[in-house]
Design a protein around this motif. Structure first.
Motif, PDB file in Angstrom:
ATOM      1  N   TYR A  89     -21.932  -3.893   0.076  1.00 59.31           N
ATOM      2  CA  TYR A  89     -21.177  -4.885  -0.689  1.00 59.31           C
ATOM      3  C   TYR A  89     -21.478  -4.772  -2.188  1.00 59.31           C
ATOM      4  N   THR A  90     -22.747  -4.601  -2.516  1.00 62.77           N
ATOM      5  CA  THR A  90     -23.136  -4.451  -3.921  1.00 62.77           C
ATOM      6  C   THR A  90     -22.483  -3.212  -4.526  1.00 62.77           C
ATOM      7  N   ALA A  91     -22.531  -2.105  -3.801  1.00 63.02           N
ATOM      8  CA  ALA A  91     -21.913  -0.869  -4.289  1.00 63.02           C
ATOM      9  C   ALA A  91     -20.402  -1.042  -4.446  1.00 63.02           C
ATOM     10  N   LEU A  92     -19.761  -1.700  -3.475  1.00 60.41           N
ATOM     11  CA  LEU A  92     -18.311  -1.916  -3.571  1.00 60.41           C
ATOM     12  C   LEU A  92     -17.945  -2.813  -4.745  1.00 60.41           C
ATOM     13  N   LEU A  93     -18.786  -3.776  -5.062  1.00 62.66           N
ATOM     14  CA  LEU A  93     -18.515  -4.617  -6.237  1.00 62.66           C
ATOM     15  C   LEU A  93     -18.579  -3.788  -7.517  1.00 62.66           C
ATOM     16  N   PHE A  94     -19.544  -2.871  -7.591  1.00 62.49           N
ATOM     17  CA  PHE A  94     -19.612  -1.970  -8.750  1.00 62.49           C
ATOM     18  C   PHE A  94     -18.369  -1.083  -8.816  1.00 62.49           C
ATOM     19  N   LEU A  95     -17.952  -0.564  -7.665  1.00 63.07           N
ATOM     20  CA  LEU A  95     -16.776   0.304  -7.627  1.00 63.07           C
ATOM     21  C   LEU A  95     -15.500  -0.465  -7.953  1.00 63.07           C
ATOM     22  N   GLU A  96     -15.400  -1.696  -7.469  1.00 63.02           N
ATOM     23  CA  GLU A  96     -14.225  -2.515  -7.776  1.00 63.02           C
ATOM     24  C   GLU A  96     -14.127  -2.772  -9.276  1.00 63.02           C
ATOM     25  N   ARG A  97     -15.251  -3.041  -9.899  1.00 63.18           N
ATOM     26  CA  ARG A  97     -15.254  -3.266 -11.346  1.00 63.18           C
ATOM     27  C   ARG A  97     -14.840  -1.990 -12.081  1.00 63.18           C
ATOM     28  N   ALA A  98     -15.363  -0.855 -11.640  1.00 63.87           N
ATOM     29  CA  ALA A  98     -14.989   0.423 -12.255  1.00 63.87           C
ATOM     30  C   ALA A  98     -13.495   0.688 -12.081  1.00 63.87           C
ATOM     31  N   HIS A  99     -12.958   0.331 -10.928  1.00 65.98           N
ATOM     32  CA  HIS A  99     -11.527   0.497 -10.674  1.00 65.98           C
ATOM     33  C   HIS A  99     -10.700  -0.393 -11.612  1.00 65.98           C
ATOM     34  N   ARG A 100     -11.123  -1.650 -11.767  1.00 66.64           N
ATOM     35  CA  ARG A 100     -10.393  -2.558 -12.659  1.00 66.64           C
ATOM     36  C   ARG A 100     -10.465  -2.115 -14.111  1.00 66.64           C
ATOM     37  N   CYS A 101     -11.550  -1.422 -14.482  1.00 68.39           N
ATOM     38  CA  CYS A 101     -11.710  -0.934 -15.858  1.00 68.39           C
ATOM     39  C   CYS A 101     -11.159   0.479 -16.030  1.00 68.39           C
ATOM     40  N   ASN A 102     -10.410   0.957 -15.032  1.00 69.05           N
ATOM     41  CA  ASN A 102      -9.796   2.289 -15.049  1.00 69.05           C
ATOM     42  C   ASN A 102     -10.808   3.426 -15.144  1.00 69.05           C
ATOM     43  N   GLN A 103     -12.025   3.201 -14.659  1.00 72.05           N
ATOM     44  CA  GLN A 103     -13.017   4.274 -14.571  1.00 72.05           C
ATOM     45  C   GLN A 103     -12.871   5.043 -13.272  1.00 72.05           C
ATOM     46  N   LEU A 104     -12.259   4.407 -12.281  1.00 73.73           N
ATOM     47  CA  LEU A 104     -12.114   4.993 -10.953  1.00 73.73           C
ATOM     48  C   LEU A 104     -10.673   4.780 -10.519  1.00 73.73           C
ATOM     49  N   ASP A 105      -9.980   5.877 -10.202  1.00 73.07           N
ATOM     50  CA  ASP A 105      -8.565   5.727  -9.839  1.00 73.07           C
ATOM     51  C   ASP A 105      -8.411   5.102  -8.454  1.00 73.07           C
ATOM     52  N   SER A 106      -7.215   4.632  -8.173  1.00 72.87           N
ATOM     53  CA  SER A 106      -6.930   3.903  -6.936  1.00 72.87           C
ATOM     54  C   SER A 106      -7.210   4.731  -5.690  1.00 72.87           C
ATOM     55  N   THR A 107      -6.880   5.998  -5.721  1.00 73.39           N
ATOM     56  CA  THR A 107      -7.092   6.856  -4.553  1.00 73.39           C
ATOM     57  C   THR A 107      -8.577   6.944  -4.207  1.00 73.39           C
ATOM     58  N   LYS A 108      -9.404   7.178  -5.223  1.00 72.63           N
ATOM     59  CA  LYS A 108     -10.847   7.291  -4.986  1.00 72.63           C
ATOM     60  C   LYS A 108     -11.438   5.949  -4.572  1.00 72.63           C
ATOM     61  N   PHE A 109     -10.942   4.866  -5.146  1.00 72.68           N
ATOM     62  CA  PHE A 109     -11.445   3.544  -4.782  1.00 72.68           C
ATOM     63  C   PHE A 109     -11.103   3.215  -3.332  1.00 72.68           C
ATOM     64  N   GLU A 110      -9.864   3.470  -2.930  1.00 76.47           N
ATOM     65  CA  GLU A 110      -9.458   3.209  -1.546  1.00 76.47           C
ATOM     66  C   GLU A 110     -10.230   4.094  -0.572  1.00 76.47           C
ATOM     67  N   ALA A 111     -10.461   5.348  -0.964  1.00 77.98           N
ATOM     68  CA  ALA A 111     -11.231   6.264  -0.111  1.00 77.98           C
ATOM     69  C   ALA A 111     -12.674   5.772   0.029  1.00 77.98           C
ATOM     70  N   ALA A 112     -13.235   5.266  -1.057  1.00 84.24           N
ATOM     71  CA  ALA A 112     -14.609   4.737  -1.018  1.00 84.24           C
ATOM     72  C   ALA A 112     -14.686   3.524  -0.094  1.00 84.24           C
ATOM     73  N   LYS A 113     -13.704   2.621  -0.191  1.00 79.93           N
ATOM     74  CA  LYS A 113     -13.695   1.445   0.689  1.00 79.93           C
ATOM     75  C   LYS A 113     -13.618   1.861   2.145  1.00 79.93           C
ATOM     76  N   ALA A 114     -12.738   2.806   2.451  1.00 82.28           N
ATOM     77  CA  ALA A 114     -12.580   3.271   3.832  1.00 82.28           C
ATOM     78  C   ALA A 114     -13.867   3.933   4.325  1.00 82.28           C
ATOM     79  N   SER A 115     -14.505   4.691   3.463  1.00 82.78           N
ATOM     80  CA  SER A 115     -15.743   5.369   3.829  1.00 82.78           C
ATOM     81  C   SER A 115     -16.862   4.357   4.118  1.00 82.78           C
ATOM     82  N   VAL A 116     -16.945   3.313   3.297  1.00 82.24           N
ATOM     83  CA  VAL A 116     -17.955   2.270   3.506  1.00 82.24           C
ATOM     84  C   VAL A 116     -17.696   1.528   4.814  1.00 82.24           C
ATOM     85  N   GLU A 117     -16.444   1.181   5.063  1.00 83.78           N
ATOM     86  CA  GLU A 117     -16.099   0.491   6.316  1.00 83.78           C
ATOM     87  C   GLU A 117     -16.471   1.345   7.521  1.00 83.78           C
TER      88      GLU A 117
END
Length: 169
Positions: free
Chosen positions: A31-59
């Protein structure tokens, strides 16, 4: 529309307590890692494809933790691009911070409190920027955890720092 306004008003006025279940240690780290990734996604540091892939991988990983596959630093680092030193550092921070958030009695691995904790850390970093103060998120997170868990020690340390002309103790 008027019914919605009245309902929203009474929802705020008459609050029903909702107990959020405590996360396990793997879930806290994820959860902590996903919050960091979500923030990076909102700040355009991480594109949507990589963010969605990260969420799926964590799940997927969380569904396998019962087989001994942990959410560890090696796994967390696979969620971000290898060339992104900042995100890799935040994955390391998630690895180190999660056990503290899991065991700290003021947080108790409560997802709502973890999110509030990290929001406060990033808010403080943002507030320091106009004063030309570059604050390391990792250091700031540790400081905020000390303030949250042992206010007396944090206040004593802060007093010593402000008493010194250079702010070094």
């Amino acid at each position: 529309l008027d019914d919605d306004i009245a309902t929203n008003y009474f929802d705020k006025l008459i609050q029903v307590p909702l107990r959020v279940p405590r996360l396990g240690s793997n879930e806290t780290k994820a959860y902590t890692a996903l919050l960091f990734l979500e923030r990076a996604h909102r700040c355009n540091q991480l594109d949507s494809t990589k963010f969605e892939a990260a969420k799926a991988s964590v799940e997927a990983r969380l569904r396998e933790t019962w087989t001994g596959k942990a959410v560890d630093l090696e796994f967390l680092e696979t969620l971000v691009p290898k060339e992104d030193a900042e995100l890799l550092g935040l994955m390391g921070l998630a690895e180190r911070l999660a056990p503290l958030l899991f065991n700290a009695s003021p947080v108790q691995a409560n997802p709502r409190l973890i999110k509030r904790f990290l929001n406060t850390v990033f808010l403080r970093k943002t507030l320091a920027k106009p004063q030309n103060i570059d604050v390391d998120v990792q250091v700031l997170a540790k400081w905020h955890l000390l303030e949250r868990c042992d206010e007396t020690t944090a206040n004593a340390l802060a007093e010593r720092v402000t008493a010194e002309s250079e702010g070094r103790v």
